[in-house]
Design an enzyme around this catalytic site. Sequence first.
Site, PDB file in Angstrom:
ATOM      1  CB  THR A   1       1.672   1.094   6.532  1.00 24.25           C
ATOM      2  OG1 THR A   1       0.179   0.804   6.818  1.00 24.25           O
ATOM      3  CG2 THR A   1       2.451   0.565   7.575  1.00 24.25           C
ATOM      4  CB  ILE A   2      -2.173   5.285   6.290  1.00 23.03           C
ATOM      5  CG1 ILE A   2      -3.151   4.321   5.852  1.00 23.03           C
ATOM      6  CG2 ILE A   2      -1.510   5.980   5.183  1.00 23.03           C
ATOM      7  CD1 ILE A   2      -4.350   4.949   5.290  1.00 23.03           C
ATOM      8  CG  ASP A   3      -3.136   0.356   7.853  1.00 17.14           C
ATOM      9  OD1 ASP A   3      -3.833   1.294   7.370  1.00 17.14           O
ATOM     10  OD2 ASP A   3      -3.171  -0.965   7.313  1.00 17.14           O
TER      11      ASP A   3
ATOM     12  CB  ALA B   1     -14.987  11.612  17.494  1.00 12.95           C
TER      13      ALA B   1
ATOM     14  CG  ASP C   1       2.354  -7.241   8.291  1.00 18.81           C
ATOM     15  OD1 ASP C   1       3.166  -7.410   9.260  1.00 18.81           O
ATOM     16  OD2 ASP C   1       1.862  -8.077   7.655  1.00 18.81           O
TER      17      ASP C   1
ATOM     18  N   GLY D   1      -7.186   0.918   8.364  1.00 18.24           N
ATOM     19  CA  GLY D   1      -6.303   0.652   9.578  1.00 18.24           C
ATOM     20  C   GLY D   1      -6.236  -0.761   9.552  1.00 18.24           C
ATOM     21  NE  ARG D   2      -3.098  -4.038   6.676  1.00 20.83           N
ATOM     22  CZ  ARG D   2      -2.075  -4.486   6.119  1.00 20.83           C
ATOM     23  NH1 ARG D   2      -1.903  -5.363   5.159  1.00 20.83           N
ATOM     24  NH2 ARG D   2      -1.004  -4.194   6.545  1.00 20.83           N
TER      25      ARG D   2
ATOM     26  NE  ARG E   1      -1.893  -4.506  -2.571  1.00 21.16           N
ATOM     27  CZ  ARG E   1      -1.900  -3.683  -1.236  1.00 21.16           C
ATOM     28  NH1 ARG E   1      -0.867  -4.025  -0.388  1.00 21.16           N
ATOM     29  NH2 ARG E   1      -2.642  -2.677  -0.852  1.00 21.16           N
TER      30      ARG E   1
ATOM     31  NE  ARG F   1      14.993  15.800  -0.933  1.00 24.19           N
ATOM     32  CZ  ARG F   1      15.448  16.437   0.352  1.00 24.19           C
ATOM     33  NH1 ARG F   1      15.282  15.725   1.437  1.00 24.19           N
ATOM     34  NH2 ARG F   1      15.952  17.390   0.461  1.00 24.19           N
TER      35      ARG F   1
ATOM     36  N   GLY G   1       0.755  -1.086   0.087  1.00 20.30           N
ATOM     37  CA  GLY G   1      -0.051  -0.040   0.097  1.00 20.30           C
ATOM     38  C   GLY G   1       0.745   1.302  -0.242  1.00 20.30           C
TER      39      GLY G   1
ATOM     40  CG  ASP H   1      -0.458  -2.411  10.369  1.00 21.11           C
ATOM     41  OD1 ASP H   1       0.624  -1.966   9.960  1.00 21.11           O
ATOM     42  OD2 ASP H   1      -1.173  -3.382   9.903  1.00 21.11           O
TER      43      ASP H   1
HETATM   44  P1  ADP Z   1       2.069  -3.878   2.754  1.00 30.08           P
HETATM   45  O1  ADP Z   1       3.751  -4.232   2.626  1.00 30.08           O
HETATM   46  O2  ADP Z   1       1.404  -2.689   2.345  1.00 30.08           O
HETATM   47  O3  ADP Z   1       1.623  -4.651   3.845  1.00 30.08           O
HETATM   48  P2  ADP Z   1       1.386  -6.264   0.992  1.00 30.08           P
HETATM   49  O4  ADP Z   1       0.776  -7.203   2.073  1.00 30.08           O
HETATM   50  O5  ADP Z   1       0.529  -6.246  -0.209  1.00 30.08           O
HETATM   51  O6  ADP Z   1       1.371  -4.849   1.423  1.00 30.08           O
HETATM   52  O7  ADP Z   1       2.754  -6.713   0.518  1.00 30.08           O
HETATM   53  C1  ADP Z   1       3.473  -6.409  -0.703  1.00 30.08           C
HETATM   54  C2  ADP Z   1       4.053  -7.146  -1.270  1.00 30.08           C
HETATM   55  O8  ADP Z   1       4.958  -7.801  -0.422  1.00 30.08           O
HETATM   56  C3  ADP Z   1       3.325  -8.349  -2.004  1.00 30.08           C
HETATM   57  O9  ADP Z   1       2.731  -8.174  -2.883  1.00 30.08           O
HETATM   58  C4  ADP Z   1       4.408  -9.438  -2.089  1.00 30.08           C
HETATM   59  O10 ADP Z   1       5.086  -9.232  -3.289  1.00 30.08           O
HETATM   60  C5  ADP Z   1       5.222  -9.381  -0.744  1.00 30.08           C
HETATM   61  N1  ADP Z   1       4.896 -10.245   0.180  1.00 30.08           N
HETATM   62  C6  ADP Z   1       3.873 -10.032   0.992  1.00 30.08           C
HETATM   63  N2  ADP Z   1       3.636 -11.151   1.808  1.00 30.08           N
HETATM   64  C7  ADP Z   1       4.763 -12.098   1.479  1.00 30.08           C
HETATM   65  C8  ADP Z   1       4.935 -13.335   1.816  1.00 30.08           C
HETATM   66  N3  ADP Z   1       4.295 -14.068   2.726  1.00 30.08           N
HETATM   67  N4  ADP Z   1       5.991 -13.891   1.072  1.00 30.08           N
HETATM   68  C9  ADP Z   1       6.684 -12.991   0.381  1.00 30.08           C
HETATM   69  N5  ADP Z   1       6.429 -12.008  -0.145  1.00 30.08           N
HETATM   70  C10 ADP Z   1       5.332 -11.357   0.444  1.00 30.08           C
END
Ligand code: ADP
Length: 327
Positions: free
Chosen positions: A130-132, A191, A107, A175-176, A76, A25, A15, A134
Amino acid sequence: MEYRINCIGILTSGGDAPGMNAAIRSVTRTAIFNGIRVKAIYRGYSGFITGEIKEFETQNVSNIIQQGGTILKTARCDEFKTPEGRRKVYDRMVEEEIDALVVIGGDGTLTGARILAQEFNVPIVGVPATIDNDLFGTDSTLGYDTALNTIMEAVDKIRDTASSHNRLFFIEVMGRDAGFLALNSAIASGAEAAIIPEKETKADQLAELIKNGFRKSKNSSIVLVAESDVTGGANGLAERMRREYPEYDVRVVILGHIQRGGSPTAYDRILASRMGVAAIDALLDGQRSIMIGVVNNQIVHVPFTKAIKDDKPLDEHLVSVLHILSI
Ligand code: ADP
Protein backbone atom coordinates in the site's frame (compact mmCIF):
# COMPACT_ATOMS: atom_id res chain seq x y z
CA MET A 1 0.96 -33.26 12.04
CA GLU A 2 3.04 -32.99 8.87
CA TYR A 3 1.32 -30.65 6.46
CA ARG A 4 2.69 -30.61 2.95
CA ILE A 5 2.00 -27.62 0.71
CA ASN A 6 1.70 -28.75 -2.91
CA CYS A 7 -0.05 -25.76 -4.38
CA ILE A 8 -0.43 -22.12 -3.34
CA GLY A 9 -2.86 -19.45 -4.47
CA ILE A 10 -1.71 -15.89 -4.99
CA LEU A 11 -3.79 -12.73 -5.27
CA THR A 12 -3.58 -8.94 -5.08
CA SER A 13 -6.44 -7.07 -3.50
CA GLY A 14 -7.60 -3.61 -2.40
CA GLY A 15 -5.75 -0.50 -3.56
CA ASP A 16 -3.05 -1.22 -6.14
CA ALA A 17 0.54 -0.25 -5.38
CA PRO A 18 3.74 -0.22 -7.44
CA GLY A 19 5.80 -3.29 -6.54
CA MET A 20 2.84 -5.68 -6.51
CA ASN A 21 4.05 -7.22 -9.77
CA ALA A 22 7.57 -7.64 -8.42
CA ALA A 23 6.03 -9.48 -5.45
CA ILE A 24 3.90 -11.71 -7.71
CA ARG A 25 7.04 -12.61 -9.65
CA SER A 26 9.02 -13.37 -6.53
CA VAL A 27 6.31 -15.48 -4.86
CA THR A 28 5.66 -17.43 -8.07
CA ARG A 29 9.29 -18.20 -8.81
CA THR A 30 10.17 -19.04 -5.21
CA ALA A 31 7.24 -21.44 -4.99
CA ILE A 32 8.18 -23.15 -8.26
CA PHE A 33 11.83 -23.29 -7.13
CA ASN A 34 10.59 -25.24 -4.11
CA GLY A 35 8.45 -27.62 -6.17
CA ILE A 36 5.15 -25.94 -5.30
CA ARG A 37 2.50 -25.25 -7.94
CA VAL A 38 1.12 -21.72 -8.21
CA LYS A 39 -2.44 -20.72 -9.04
CA ALA A 40 -3.07 -17.05 -9.70
CA ILE A 41 -6.44 -15.66 -8.66
CA TYR A 42 -7.62 -12.60 -10.58
CA ARG A 43 -9.36 -9.51 -9.14
CA GLY A 44 -8.63 -10.16 -5.49
CA TYR A 45 -10.95 -12.37 -3.52
CA SER A 46 -13.61 -11.97 -6.27
CA GLY A 47 -11.62 -14.26 -8.57
CA PHE A 48 -12.24 -17.16 -6.22
CA ILE A 49 -15.97 -16.59 -6.44
CA THR A 50 -16.07 -16.11 -10.21
CA GLY A 51 -13.48 -18.80 -10.88
CA GLU A 52 -10.95 -16.52 -12.58
CA ILE A 53 -7.98 -18.72 -11.67
CA LYS A 54 -4.99 -19.67 -13.79
CA GLU A 55 -1.97 -21.85 -13.12
CA PHE A 56 1.27 -19.87 -13.40
CA GLU A 57 4.65 -21.06 -14.65
CA THR A 58 7.83 -19.00 -14.34
CA GLN A 59 7.29 -17.39 -17.75
CA ASN A 60 3.90 -15.99 -16.69
CA VAL A 61 5.79 -13.54 -14.51
CA SER A 62 8.49 -12.61 -17.03
CA ASN A 63 9.02 -8.95 -17.79
CA ILE A 64 6.75 -7.60 -15.04
CA ILE A 65 9.19 -6.52 -12.31
CA GLN A 66 9.33 -3.01 -13.78
CA GLN A 67 5.58 -2.59 -14.27
CA GLY A 68 3.33 -0.61 -11.91
CA GLY A 69 -0.18 -1.81 -11.07
CA THR A 70 -0.87 -5.53 -10.87
CA ILE A 71 -1.12 -8.08 -13.68
CA LEU A 72 -3.58 -10.03 -11.49
CA LYS A 73 -5.87 -6.98 -11.33
CA THR A 74 -7.40 -6.01 -8.05
CA ALA A 75 -10.92 -5.47 -6.78
CA ARG A 76 -12.92 -4.68 -3.72
CA CYS A 77 -14.98 -7.78 -3.02
CA ASP A 78 -17.90 -7.05 -0.72
CA GLU A 79 -19.19 -10.61 -0.89
CA PHE A 80 -16.01 -11.74 0.86
CA LYS A 81 -17.06 -9.69 3.87
CA THR A 82 -19.95 -12.11 4.44
CA PRO A 83 -19.63 -15.66 5.88
CA GLU A 84 -21.38 -17.03 2.75
CA GLY A 85 -18.86 -15.29 0.49
CA ARG A 86 -15.93 -16.67 2.42
CA ARG A 87 -17.45 -20.16 2.32
CA LYS A 88 -17.54 -19.89 -1.49
CA VAL A 89 -13.88 -18.86 -1.47
CA TYR A 90 -12.93 -21.78 0.73
CA ASP A 91 -14.94 -24.27 -1.36
CA ARG A 92 -13.15 -23.05 -4.49
CA MET A 93 -9.78 -23.42 -2.76
CA VAL A 94 -10.60 -27.05 -2.00
CA GLU A 95 -11.86 -27.63 -5.54
CA GLU A 96 -8.66 -26.13 -7.00
CA GLU A 97 -6.51 -28.09 -4.52
CA ILE A 98 -4.95 -24.88 -3.19
CA ASP A 99 -3.34 -25.65 0.19
CA ALA A 100 -2.21 -22.16 1.20
CA LEU A 101 -2.49 -18.54 0.14
CA VAL A 102 -0.19 -15.57 -0.31
CA VAL A 103 -2.21 -12.34 -0.32
CA ILE A 104 -0.67 -9.06 -1.41
CA GLY A 105 -2.45 -5.91 -0.28
CA GLY A 106 -3.21 -3.48 2.51
CA ASP A 107 -5.10 -3.33 5.74
CA GLY A 108 -8.45 -4.57 4.35
CA THR A 109 -6.85 -7.43 2.42
CA LEU A 110 -5.08 -8.68 5.55
CA THR A 111 -8.23 -8.25 7.65
CA GLY A 112 -10.11 -10.50 5.23
CA ALA A 113 -7.23 -12.99 5.21
CA ARG A 114 -7.20 -13.13 9.00
CA ILE A 115 -10.90 -13.99 9.12
CA LEU A 116 -10.68 -16.62 6.36
CA ALA A 117 -7.70 -18.25 8.06
CA GLN A 118 -9.54 -18.37 11.36
CA GLU A 119 -12.82 -19.72 9.97
CA PHE A 120 -11.36 -22.45 7.76
CA ASN A 121 -7.93 -23.11 9.23
CA VAL A 122 -6.18 -22.11 5.99
CA PRO A 123 -2.46 -21.20 6.03
CA ILE A 124 -2.14 -17.62 4.77
CA VAL A 125 0.83 -15.29 4.61
CA GLY A 126 0.46 -11.61 3.70
CA VAL A 127 2.77 -9.27 1.81
CA PRO A 128 2.11 -5.61 2.71
CA ALA A 129 1.44 -3.47 -0.35
CA THR A 130 0.00 0.00 0.00
CA ILE A 131 1.38 3.41 -0.82
CA ASP A 132 0.05 4.66 2.55
CA ASN A 133 2.64 2.71 4.62
CA ASP A 134 0.04 2.37 7.36
CA LEU A 135 0.60 -1.24 8.44
CA PHE A 136 2.10 -1.83 11.86
CA GLY A 137 5.27 -3.91 12.20
CA THR A 138 7.02 -3.01 8.96
CA ASP A 139 9.20 0.01 8.26
CA SER A 140 7.94 0.11 4.71
CA THR A 141 5.12 -1.32 2.61
CA LEU A 142 5.43 -2.03 -1.13
CA GLY A 143 4.66 1.04 -3.20
CA TYR A 144 5.41 3.56 -0.49
CA ASP A 145 8.90 4.44 -1.70
CA THR A 146 7.72 4.75 -5.31
CA ALA A 147 4.84 7.02 -4.29
CA LEU A 148 7.22 9.19 -2.26
CA ASN A 149 9.44 9.63 -5.31
CA THR A 150 6.46 10.42 -7.52
CA ILE A 151 5.28 13.09 -5.08
CA MET A 152 8.78 14.53 -4.78
CA GLU A 153 9.07 14.93 -8.54
CA ALA A 154 5.65 16.57 -8.75
CA VAL A 155 6.46 18.98 -5.93
CA ASP A 156 9.77 19.92 -7.59
CA LYS A 157 7.81 20.96 -10.67
CA ILE A 158 5.23 22.88 -8.66
CA ARG A 159 8.07 24.67 -6.85
CA ASP A 160 9.30 26.09 -10.16
CA THR A 161 5.99 27.76 -10.88
CA ALA A 162 5.35 28.66 -7.23
CA SER A 163 8.58 30.65 -6.95
CA SER A 164 7.98 32.48 -10.22
CA HIS A 165 4.73 33.89 -8.81
CA ASN A 166 5.33 34.23 -5.04
CA ARG A 167 2.63 31.75 -4.34
CA LEU A 168 1.58 29.59 -1.44
CA PHE A 169 0.74 26.08 -2.51
CA PHE A 170 -1.16 23.48 -0.52
CA ILE A 171 -0.43 20.10 -2.07
CA GLU A 172 -2.63 17.22 -0.98
CA VAL A 173 -1.22 13.72 -0.97
CA MET A 174 -2.75 10.33 -0.22
CA GLY A 175 -2.26 8.35 2.99
CA ARG A 176 -5.78 7.88 4.35
CA ASP A 177 -5.34 8.58 8.04
CA ALA A 178 -1.56 8.28 8.04
CA GLY A 179 0.89 11.15 7.55
CA PHE A 180 3.92 9.16 6.34
CA LEU A 181 3.63 10.24 2.72
CA ALA A 182 3.02 13.91 3.58
CA LEU A 183 5.80 14.17 6.16
CA ASN A 184 8.49 12.35 4.22
CA SER A 185 7.69 13.93 0.88
CA ALA A 186 7.81 17.33 2.62
CA ILE A 187 11.34 16.58 3.82
CA ALA A 188 12.40 15.21 0.44
CA SER A 189 11.09 18.21 -1.47
CA GLY A 190 12.19 20.90 0.96
CA ALA A 191 8.63 21.98 1.74
CA GLU A 192 7.87 24.53 4.44
CA ALA A 193 5.47 22.33 6.41
CA ALA A 194 3.48 19.12 6.47
CA ILE A 195 -0.03 18.97 7.83
CA ILE A 196 -0.60 15.45 9.08
CA PRO A 197 -3.40 13.79 11.05
CA GLU A 198 -1.03 12.65 13.80
CA LYS A 199 -0.09 16.24 14.74
CA GLU A 200 -2.38 19.13 15.41
CA THR A 201 -1.39 22.29 13.55
CA LYS A 202 -3.34 25.42 14.27
CA ALA A 203 -4.03 27.91 11.47
CA ASP A 204 -2.05 30.54 13.42
CA GLN A 205 1.02 28.32 13.67
CA LEU A 206 0.88 27.65 9.98
CA ALA A 207 0.48 31.33 9.11
CA GLU A 208 3.41 32.21 11.36
CA LEU A 209 5.59 29.62 9.70
CA ILE A 210 4.72 30.81 6.24
CA LYS A 211 5.10 34.46 7.18
CA ASN A 212 8.60 33.71 8.47
CA GLY A 213 9.41 31.97 5.26
CA PHE A 214 8.34 34.90 3.09
CA ARG A 215 10.02 37.39 5.41
CA LYS A 216 13.31 35.59 5.05
CA SER A 217 12.99 36.26 1.34
CA LYS A 218 11.83 32.83 0.36
CA ASN A 219 9.75 33.53 -2.66
CA SER A 220 7.34 30.62 -2.41
CA SER A 221 5.88 28.34 0.18
CA ILE A 222 4.83 24.75 -0.19
CA VAL A 223 2.82 22.87 2.37
CA LEU A 224 2.17 19.13 2.03
CA VAL A 225 -1.24 18.10 3.37
CA ALA A 226 -2.30 14.54 4.13
CA GLU A 227 -5.78 13.70 2.85
CA SER A 228 -7.78 13.16 6.01
CA ASP A 229 -10.88 14.37 7.79
CA VAL A 230 -8.60 15.43 10.64
CA THR A 231 -6.50 17.80 8.54
CA GLY A 232 -9.46 18.97 6.46
CA GLY A 233 -7.44 18.30 3.29
CA ALA A 234 -5.78 20.93 1.13
CA ASN A 235 -9.03 22.63 0.08
CA GLY A 236 -10.20 23.08 3.67
CA LEU A 237 -6.88 24.57 4.73
CA ALA A 238 -6.64 26.84 1.71
CA GLU A 239 -10.10 28.22 2.38
CA ARG A 240 -9.14 29.09 5.93
CA MET A 241 -5.91 30.76 4.85
CA ARG A 242 -7.67 32.81 2.19
CA ARG A 243 -10.25 33.96 4.70
CA GLU A 244 -7.84 34.79 7.50
CA TYR A 245 -4.81 35.91 5.49
CA PRO A 246 -6.07 37.39 2.22
CA GLU A 247 -2.59 38.78 1.46
CA TYR A 248 -1.43 35.35 0.26
CA ASP A 249 -1.95 34.08 -3.25
CA VAL A 250 -3.07 30.58 -2.29
CA ARG A 251 -3.25 27.65 -4.71
CA VAL A 252 -4.28 24.04 -4.24
CA VAL A 253 -3.02 20.94 -6.00
CA ILE A 254 -4.55 17.54 -5.31
CA LEU A 255 -2.06 15.03 -6.66
CA GLY A 256 -4.59 12.17 -6.77
CA HIS A 257 -4.05 8.91 -8.57
CA ILE A 258 -0.70 9.70 -10.19
CA GLN A 259 0.67 8.76 -6.77
CA ARG A 260 -0.35 5.14 -7.30
CA GLY A 261 1.12 4.64 -10.73
CA GLY A 262 4.51 4.29 -12.31
CA SER A 263 7.38 1.89 -12.44
CA PRO A 264 8.51 0.82 -8.95
CA THR A 265 11.76 2.21 -7.57
CA ALA A 266 14.78 -0.06 -7.02
CA TYR A 267 13.95 -0.04 -3.31
CA ASP A 268 10.39 -1.33 -3.88
CA ARG A 269 11.53 -3.95 -6.40
CA ILE A 270 14.17 -5.31 -4.03
CA LEU A 271 11.80 -5.22 -1.05
CA ALA A 272 9.11 -7.02 -3.08
CA SER A 273 11.63 -9.65 -4.17
CA ARG A 274 12.82 -10.24 -0.61
CA MET A 275 9.29 -10.33 0.80
CA GLY A 276 8.10 -12.79 -1.84
CA VAL A 277 10.91 -15.21 -1.00
CA ALA A 278 10.22 -14.72 2.71
CA ALA A 279 6.50 -15.42 2.23
CA ILE A 280 7.15 -18.86 0.72
CA ASP A 281 9.89 -19.62 3.26
CA ALA A 282 7.44 -18.78 6.04
CA LEU A 283 4.75 -21.09 4.63
CA LEU A 284 7.28 -23.91 4.25
CA ASP A 285 8.32 -23.29 7.82
CA GLY A 286 4.74 -23.85 9.00
CA GLN A 287 3.99 -20.17 9.68
CA ARG A 288 0.47 -18.89 9.13
CA SER A 289 -1.60 -15.76 9.69
CA ILE A 290 1.44 -13.53 9.54
CA MET A 291 2.47 -10.60 7.43
CA ILE A 292 6.02 -10.32 6.15
CA GLY A 293 7.60 -7.07 7.29
CA VAL A 294 10.97 -5.37 7.20
CA VAL A 295 12.47 -3.73 10.29
CA ASN A 296 15.96 -2.23 10.24
CA ASN A 297 16.44 -3.93 6.88
CA GLN A 298 15.76 -7.39 8.37
CA ILE A 299 12.78 -9.51 7.38
CA VAL A 300 10.32 -10.05 10.24
CA HIS A 301 7.02 -11.90 10.76
CA VAL A 302 4.12 -9.88 12.15
CA PRO A 303 0.90 -11.59 13.28
CA PHE A 304 -2.09 -10.34 11.23
CA THR A 305 -3.80 -9.16 14.40
CA LYS A 306 -0.89 -6.81 15.22
CA ALA A 307 -0.31 -5.58 11.67
CA ILE A 308 -3.95 -4.57 11.32
CA LYS A 309 -4.87 -3.35 14.78
CA ASP A 310 -1.93 -1.44 16.14
CA ASP A 311 -1.42 2.15 15.07
CA LYS A 312 1.89 2.62 13.38
CA PRO A 313 3.80 5.35 15.21
CA LEU A 314 5.22 8.31 13.38
CA ASP A 315 8.95 8.91 13.79
CA GLU A 316 9.14 12.08 15.91
CA HIS A 317 12.69 12.66 14.72
CA LEU A 318 11.35 13.25 11.21
CA VAL A 319 8.91 15.85 12.51
CA SER A 320 11.77 17.80 14.04
CA VAL A 321 13.96 17.39 10.93
CA LEU A 322 11.26 19.07 8.84
CA HIS A 323 10.75 21.78 11.43
CA ILE A 324 14.47 22.62 11.71
CA LEU A 325 15.07 22.65 7.97
CA SER A 326 12.06 24.75 7.04
CA ILE A 327 13.09 27.90 8.96
P1 ADP B 1 -6.70 -2.54 1.17
O1 ADP B 1 -6.30 -4.00 1.24
O2 ADP B 1 -5.91 -1.79 0.18
O3 ADP B 1 -6.77 -1.91 2.53
P2 ADP B 1 -9.68 -2.68 1.10
O4 ADP B 1 -9.86 -2.09 2.45
O5 ADP B 1 -10.55 -2.20 0.00
O6 ADP B 1 -8.19 -2.48 0.55
O7 ADP B 1 -9.86 -4.25 1.23
C1 ADP B 1 -9.68 -5.09 0.12
C2 ADP B 1 -10.61 -6.27 0.19
O8 ADP B 1 -10.33 -7.05 1.37
C3 ADP B 1 -12.10 -5.93 0.32
O9 ADP B 1 -12.68 -5.64 -0.92
C4 ADP B 1 -12.64 -7.23 0.88
O10 ADP B 1 -12.75 -8.22 -0.12
C5 ADP B 1 -11.53 -7.63 1.85
N1 ADP B 1 -11.85 -7.13 3.19
C6 ADP B 1 -11.64 -5.88 3.69
N2 ADP B 1 -12.12 -5.77 4.95
C7 ADP B 1 -12.68 -6.96 5.26
C8 ADP B 1 -13.38 -7.49 6.39
N3 ADP B 1 -13.60 -6.76 7.48
N4 ADP B 1 -13.82 -8.76 6.33
C9 ADP B 1 -13.59 -9.53 5.24
N5 ADP B 1 -12.97 -9.08 4.14
C10 ADP B 1 -12.51 -7.83 4.13
